[in-house]
Design a protein around this motif. Structure first.
Motif, PDB file in Angstrom:
ATOM      1  N   ILE A  85       2.343  -1.639  -1.106  1.00 28.75           N
ATOM      2  CA  ILE A  85       1.646  -0.773   0.065  1.00 28.75           C
ATOM      3  C   ILE A  85       0.290  -0.712  -0.862  1.00 28.75           C
ATOM      4  O   ILE A  85      -0.832  -0.779  -0.046  1.00 28.75           O
ATOM      5  CB  ILE A  85       2.191   0.453   0.213  1.00 28.75           C
ATOM      6  CG1 ILE A  85       3.466   0.257   1.103  1.00 28.75           C
ATOM      7  CG2 ILE A  85       1.270   1.020   1.273  1.00 28.75           C
ATOM      8  CD1 ILE A  85       4.301   1.374   1.533  1.00 28.75           C
ATOM      9  N   VAL A  86       0.167  -0.185  -2.147  1.00 25.73           N
ATOM     10  CA  VAL A  86      -0.946  -0.212  -2.747  1.00 25.73           C
ATOM     11  C   VAL A  86      -1.844  -1.309  -2.919  1.00 25.73           C
ATOM     12  O   VAL A  86      -2.962  -1.254  -2.629  1.00 25.73           O
ATOM     13  CB  VAL A  86      -0.628   0.459  -4.095  1.00 25.73           C
ATOM     14  CG1 VAL A  86      -1.930   0.561  -5.079  1.00 25.73           C
ATOM     15  CG2 VAL A  86       0.086   1.945  -4.266  1.00 25.73           C
ATOM     16  N   GLU A  87      -1.144  -2.435  -3.210  1.00 28.27           N
ATOM     17  CA  GLU A  87      -1.578  -3.830  -3.402  1.00 28.27           C
ATOM     18  C   GLU A  87      -2.370  -4.347  -2.098  1.00 28.27           C
ATOM     19  O   GLU A  87      -3.536  -4.572  -1.925  1.00 28.27           O
ATOM     20  CB  GLU A  87      -0.491  -4.810  -3.713  1.00 28.27           C
ATOM     21  CG  GLU A  87      -0.229  -4.473  -5.141  1.00 28.27           C
ATOM     22  CD  GLU A  87       0.628  -5.504  -5.667  1.00 28.27           C
ATOM     23  OE1 GLU A  87       1.401  -6.308  -4.630  1.00 28.27           O
ATOM     24  OE2 GLU A  87       1.602  -5.299  -6.643  1.00 28.27           O
ATOM     25  N   ALA A  88      -1.753  -3.932  -0.849  1.00 32.15           N
ATOM     26  CA  ALA A  88      -2.254  -4.195   0.502  1.00 32.15           C
ATOM     27  C   ALA A  88      -3.542  -3.490   0.386  1.00 32.15           C
ATOM     28  O   ALA A  88      -4.506  -3.875   1.415  1.00 32.15           O
ATOM     29  CB  ALA A  88      -1.195  -3.873   1.510  1.00 32.15           C
ATOM     30  N   LEU A  89      -3.644  -2.118   0.239  1.00 33.66           N
ATOM     31  CA  LEU A  89      -4.876  -1.370   0.477  1.00 33.66           C
ATOM     32  C   LEU A  89      -6.007  -1.964  -0.568  1.00 33.66           C
ATOM     33  O   LEU A  89      -6.940  -2.044  -0.242  1.00 33.66           O
ATOM     34  CB  LEU A  89      -4.549   0.070  -0.249  1.00 33.66           C
ATOM     35  CG  LEU A  89      -5.822   1.057  -0.110  1.00 33.66           C
ATOM     36  CD1 LEU A  89      -6.433   1.031   1.107  1.00 33.66           C
ATOM     37  CD2 LEU A  89      -5.528   2.262  -0.973  1.00 33.66           C
TER      38      LEU A  89
END
Length: 396
Positions: free
Chosen positions: A51-55
């Protein structure tokens, strides 16, 4: 420097009970003590890496550097609809029955302002999440409490409510899995709730903040799974607990079309939606692998088992919560919740939240957050044992 007087509206807001708890804890920490803080509801795990990488990837997209659409991107609302279909078998129109929120709290505080006029009556669980009170105060509406008792599984008993109060009520808050008690709702209770709301013309707002967190193999049920629920209300869901995204401030309301329209209208005047990259990451959270959620629930269940087991071993007669990441513990006979919490802080250096902070019927309990390691939880139990408040269980 001139000091400007706050408005009557601000002066009428409920006092923040937990601000005084923070002050007390700060003083003990300042004295150099090792304090185990179990009094807060702030998730201690990190947001899952995917999720962090998607952001991080989405933040570089120039499209998101402009204003977002006022009512949020369609891809996020479609992801919400897909999530509810997959998890609960509930079908919704993503454009008409989903509203993007700046966190679940924002939606809960906004709802009374969307639907109520000054003096209108709201049914509020007692004990319950104190920010319900804030929204009611901002709408200049009137709260009527629904007592939650252990003998009824911490579910309100609609038959015990004053008929005159019920006839005036326009809105009702519910919250299962429950903060602070850890109780969960049943199919029959939600069916009764829909019937009750239909009969009296009440809008139900179900706070589903802990919807992912159920124990002993039991998945918490959504209010919207109940036949007729969408006719009488909405559900509010947050990413804070399910995906450890508390600091991201994103959630959604889902359900009755007229209520969603009211939320969107109010928010049109307050915001220009959320940063698009956060919305994209939220969609990834909903649509991609839920293994991170499975692992998180297992972590909380393991902590619950270790902590409740340790308390029972020292002779404290406590019950394990069925959901949420809180435990609701009865205080020893002869103690108030605030005095007992003060004792634990001052002598055991363990922080718990006094039940009275959640309403009159929270008296007699303290709330504990399972938001630290098993080692720290069991250490808290050992410290409490040294106070000799309980008859320790006899080891065979």
């Amino acid at each position: 420097m001139k000091s400007f007087v706050q408005s009557e509206l601000l002066q009428s807001l409920p006092k923040q009970f937990f601000a005084s708890l923070v002050d007390k804890v700060g003083k003990v920490v300042a004295q150099g003590h090792d304090v185990i803080n179990l009094g807060q509801g702030n998730p201690d795990q990190q947001t899952p890496p995917h999720i962090v990488e998607a952001l991080q990837k989405a933040a570089a997209n120039p499209k998101y550097h402009k204003y977002s659409p006022f009512r949020g991107y369609s891809f996020l609302k479609e992801a919400v609809a897909a999530f509810y279909q997959r998890e609960y078998g509930v079908t919704v129109d993503p454009e008409r029955e989903v509203a993007v929120l700046f966190g679940g709290k924002a939606g809960l505080v906004e709802i009374p302002q969307c639907l109520l006029n000054p003096g209108d009556v709201v049914l509020v669980p007692d004990p319950g999440y104190p920010d319900y009170w804030s929204g009611v105060a901002l709408a200049r509406a009137k709260m009527e409490m629904m007592p939650l008792y252990s003998e009824n599984g911490f579910l309100p008993d609609y038959r015990q409510l004053d008929e005159k109060v019920v006839e005036k009520a326009k809105l009702m808050f519910l919250n299962y899995p429950n903060n602070p008690t850890g109780a969960v709702a049943t199919d029959s209770f939600f069916a009764e709730t829909v019937s009750f709301a239909q009969k009296h013309g009440i809008c139900v707002v179900h706070d589903f903040a802990y919807g992912a967190i159920g124990f002993d193999g039991q998945k918490p049920i959504s209010f919207l799974q109940t036949e007729g629920a969408k006719d009488v209300g909405i559900e509010i869901y947050t990413f804070s607990k399910t995906y450890n995204m508390a600091g991201w401030r994103i959630g959604f309301a889902i359900g009755n079309e007229s209520v969603i329209a009211a939320i969107n209208l109010l928010q049109d005047h307050l915001y220009v939606s959320l940063f698009g990259a956060i919305q994209e990451a939220a969609a990834v959270a909903l649509l991609e692998s839920q293994q991170c959620v499975t692992e998180l629930v297992a972590l909380y269940e393991s902590r619950r088992n270790a902590f409740i087991g340790a308390l029972q071993e020292i002779g404290w007669n406590v019950s394990a919560p069925a959901g949420s990441f809180f435990a609701w513990l009865p205080v020893p006979k002869g103690w108030t919740s605030e005095r007992f919490a003060d004792l634990l802080l001052e002598q055991a250096h363990v922080v718990v939240a006094p039940g009275i902070g959640f309403g009159e019927h929270g008296e007699g309990y303290v709330r504990v957050g399972l938001l630290t390691s098993e080692e720290r939880l069991t250490e808290a139990a050992r410290r409490i044992a040294k106070l000799d408040l309980f008859q320790q269980a006899v080891k065979k």
